[in-house]
Design a protein around this motif. Structure first.
Motif, PDB file in Angstrom:
ATOM      1  N   MET A 199      -0.420   1.872  -4.097  1.00 31.01           N
ATOM      2  CA  MET A 199      -0.616   1.089  -2.918  1.00 31.01           C
ATOM      3  C   MET A 199      -1.407   1.812  -1.940  1.00 31.01           C
ATOM      4  O   MET A 199      -2.158   1.233  -0.904  1.00 31.01           O
ATOM      5  CB  MET A 199       0.680   0.366  -2.491  1.00 31.01           C
ATOM      6  CG  MET A 199       0.391  -0.638  -1.608  1.00 31.01           C
ATOM      7  SD  MET A 199       2.050  -1.455  -1.184  1.00 31.01           S
ATOM      8  CE  MET A 199       2.772  -0.752   0.135  1.00 31.01           C
ATOM      9  N   GLU A 200      -1.140   3.189  -1.916  1.00 26.30           N
ATOM     10  CA  GLU A 200      -1.711   4.009  -0.859  1.00 26.30           C
ATOM     11  C   GLU A 200      -3.125   3.790  -0.835  1.00 26.30           C
ATOM     12  O   GLU A 200      -3.966   4.085   0.278  1.00 26.30           O
ATOM     13  CB  GLU A 200      -1.230   5.395  -1.002  1.00 26.30           C
ATOM     14  CG  GLU A 200       0.233   5.775  -0.768  1.00 26.30           C
ATOM     15  CD  GLU A 200       0.755   4.908   0.478  1.00 26.30           C
ATOM     16  OE1 GLU A 200       0.044   5.312   1.544  1.00 26.30           O
ATOM     17  OE2 GLU A 200       1.860   4.283   0.569  1.00 26.30           O
ATOM     18  N   GLY A 201      -3.815   3.656  -2.134  1.00 21.74           N
ATOM     19  CA  GLY A 201      -5.257   3.774  -1.948  1.00 21.74           C
ATOM     20  C   GLY A 201      -5.876   2.461  -1.968  1.00 21.74           C
ATOM     21  O   GLY A 201      -7.160   2.347  -1.567  1.00 21.74           O
ATOM     22  N   LEU A 202      -5.046   1.392  -1.675  1.00 23.38           N
ATOM     23  CA  LEU A 202      -5.799   0.195  -1.433  1.00 23.38           C
ATOM     24  C   LEU A 202      -6.234   0.068   0.221  1.00 23.38           C
ATOM     25  O   LEU A 202      -5.574   0.536   1.001  1.00 23.38           O
ATOM     26  CB  LEU A 202      -4.749  -1.175  -1.597  1.00 23.38           C
ATOM     27  CG  LEU A 202      -4.162  -1.123  -2.916  1.00 23.38           C
ATOM     28  CD1 LEU A 202      -3.184  -2.321  -3.233  1.00 23.38           C
ATOM     29  CD2 LEU A 202      -5.468  -1.305  -4.177  1.00 23.38           C
ATOM     30  N   LYS A 203      -7.428  -0.608   0.335  1.00 25.64           N
ATOM     31  CA  LYS A 203      -7.960  -0.779   1.780  1.00 25.64           C
ATOM     32  C   LYS A 203      -7.948  -2.259   2.099  1.00 25.64           C
ATOM     33  O   LYS A 203      -8.741  -2.799   1.316  1.00 25.64           O
ATOM     34  CB  LYS A 203      -9.327  -0.134   1.488  1.00 25.64           C
ATOM     35  CG  LYS A 203      -9.600   1.411   1.316  1.00 25.64           C
ATOM     36  CD  LYS A 203      -8.878   2.338   2.275  1.00 25.64           C
ATOM     37  CE  LYS A 203      -9.306   3.829   1.818  1.00 25.64           C
ATOM     38  NZ  LYS A 203      -7.840   4.465   2.273  1.00 25.64           N
ATOM     39  N   LEU A 204      -7.490  -2.480   3.027  1.00 22.75           N
ATOM     40  CA  LEU A 204      -7.439  -3.710   3.694  1.00 22.75           C
ATOM     41  C   LEU A 204      -7.595  -3.431   5.260  1.00 22.75           C
ATOM     42  O   LEU A 204      -7.074  -2.662   5.892  1.00 22.75           O
ATOM     43  CB  LEU A 204      -6.158  -4.511   3.456  1.00 22.75           C
ATOM     44  CG  LEU A 204      -6.273  -5.177   2.126  1.00 22.75           C
ATOM     45  CD1 LEU A 204      -4.896  -5.984   1.926  1.00 22.75           C
ATOM     46  CD2 LEU A 204      -7.347  -6.169   1.667  1.00 22.75           C
ATOM     47  N   PRO A 205      -7.952  -4.583   6.090  1.00 21.96           N
ATOM     48  CA  PRO A 205      -7.946  -4.355   7.528  1.00 21.96           C
ATOM     49  C   PRO A 205      -6.574  -4.152   8.210  1.00 21.96           C
ATOM     50  O   PRO A 205      -6.576  -3.570   9.087  1.00 21.96           O
ATOM     51  CB  PRO A 205      -8.623  -5.679   7.965  1.00 21.96           C
ATOM     52  CG  PRO A 205      -9.683  -6.121   6.730  1.00 21.96           C
ATOM     53  CD  PRO A 205      -8.863  -5.636   5.725  1.00 21.96           C
ATOM     54  N   ASP A 206      -5.838  -4.679   7.618  1.00 22.04           N
ATOM     55  CA  ASP A 206      -4.362  -4.540   8.239  1.00 22.04           C
ATOM     56  C   ASP A 206      -3.433  -3.716   6.760  1.00 22.04           C
ATOM     57  O   ASP A 206      -3.321  -4.472   5.750  1.00 22.04           O
ATOM     58  CB  ASP A 206      -3.750  -5.812   8.378  1.00 22.04           C
ATOM     59  CG  ASP A 206      -2.271  -5.666   8.993  1.00 22.04           C
ATOM     60  OD1 ASP A 206      -1.865  -4.609   9.137  1.00 22.04           O
ATOM     61  OD2 ASP A 206      -1.924  -6.817   9.537  1.00 22.04           O
TER      62      ASP A 206
ATOM     63  N   ARG B  10      -1.155  -4.522   2.359  1.00 23.26           N
ATOM     64  CA  ARG B  10      -1.462  -4.091   1.075  1.00 23.26           C
ATOM     65  C   ARG B  10      -0.551  -4.330  -0.179  1.00 23.26           C
ATOM     66  O   ARG B  10      -0.957  -4.242  -1.162  1.00 23.26           O
ATOM     67  CB  ARG B  10      -1.487  -2.395   1.196  1.00 23.26           C
ATOM     68  CG  ARG B  10      -2.767  -1.891   2.240  1.00 23.26           C
ATOM     69  CD  ARG B  10      -2.721  -0.372   2.233  1.00 23.26           C
ATOM     70  NE  ARG B  10      -1.563  -0.017   2.742  1.00 23.26           N
ATOM     71  CZ  ARG B  10      -1.262   1.304   3.180  1.00 23.26           C
ATOM     72  NH1 ARG B  10      -1.888   2.217   2.611  1.00 23.26           N
ATOM     73  NH2 ARG B  10       0.023   1.491   3.499  1.00 23.26           N
ATOM     74  N   HIS B  11       0.538  -4.528   0.491  1.00 25.68           N
ATOM     75  CA  HIS B  11       1.720  -4.855  -0.657  1.00 25.68           C
ATOM     76  C   HIS B  11       1.344  -6.311  -1.288  1.00 25.68           C
ATOM     77  O   HIS B  11       1.590  -6.475  -2.535  1.00 25.68           O
ATOM     78  CB  HIS B  11       3.135  -5.003  -0.107  1.00 25.68           C
ATOM     79  CG  HIS B  11       3.343  -6.108   1.083  1.00 25.68           C
ATOM     80  ND1 HIS B  11       2.747  -6.320   2.129  1.00 25.68           N
ATOM     81  CD2 HIS B  11       3.994  -7.313   0.564  1.00 25.68           C
ATOM     82  CE1 HIS B  11       3.127  -7.210   2.896  1.00 25.68           C
ATOM     83  NE2 HIS B  11       3.675  -7.936   1.699  1.00 25.68           N
TER      84      HIS B  11
END
Length: 104
Positions: free
Chosen positions: A1-8, A12-13
């Protein structure tokens, strides 16, 4: 999950869960926090609830109609009609979906 990029980062979950289960769609009213460019690597798209239901109506409106009927039938205290359920869905923002169901 740490590598996922989203504006918020707090969202990510949601993306991680969609990836884990192989979902093709994230249904959310918060579309701006799930931009297409961040979801594309996983072949996932974000849709509003109204767009999602419209897509289901396009697939098989009879099934969606049967679900609405089942919801109405389950509401006994107080009793609700299909029109009551459609009115509630419309108030919840499913304006185009309800229009399609009413005319379909």
């Amino acid at each position: 999950m740490e590598g996922l990029k989203l504006p918020d980062p707090d969202d990510r979950h949601v993306l991680a869960a969609a990836i884990k289960v192989g979902a093709g769609v994230i249904v959310t009213s918060n579309l701006r926090d799930f931009p297409a460019e961040h979801l594309a690597p996983w072949n996932i798209e974000a849709q509003s609830p109204d767009d999602f239901v419209l897509n289901q109506i396009d697939r098989d409106g009879r099934i969606v109609w049967a679900c609405v009927q089942q919801i109405a039938d389950s509401r006994t205290r107080p009793p609700e009609t299909v029109n009551d359920v459609l009115d509630a869905l419309e108030r919840a923002g499913l304006v185009e979906s309800v229009a399609a169901l009413r005319t379909g």
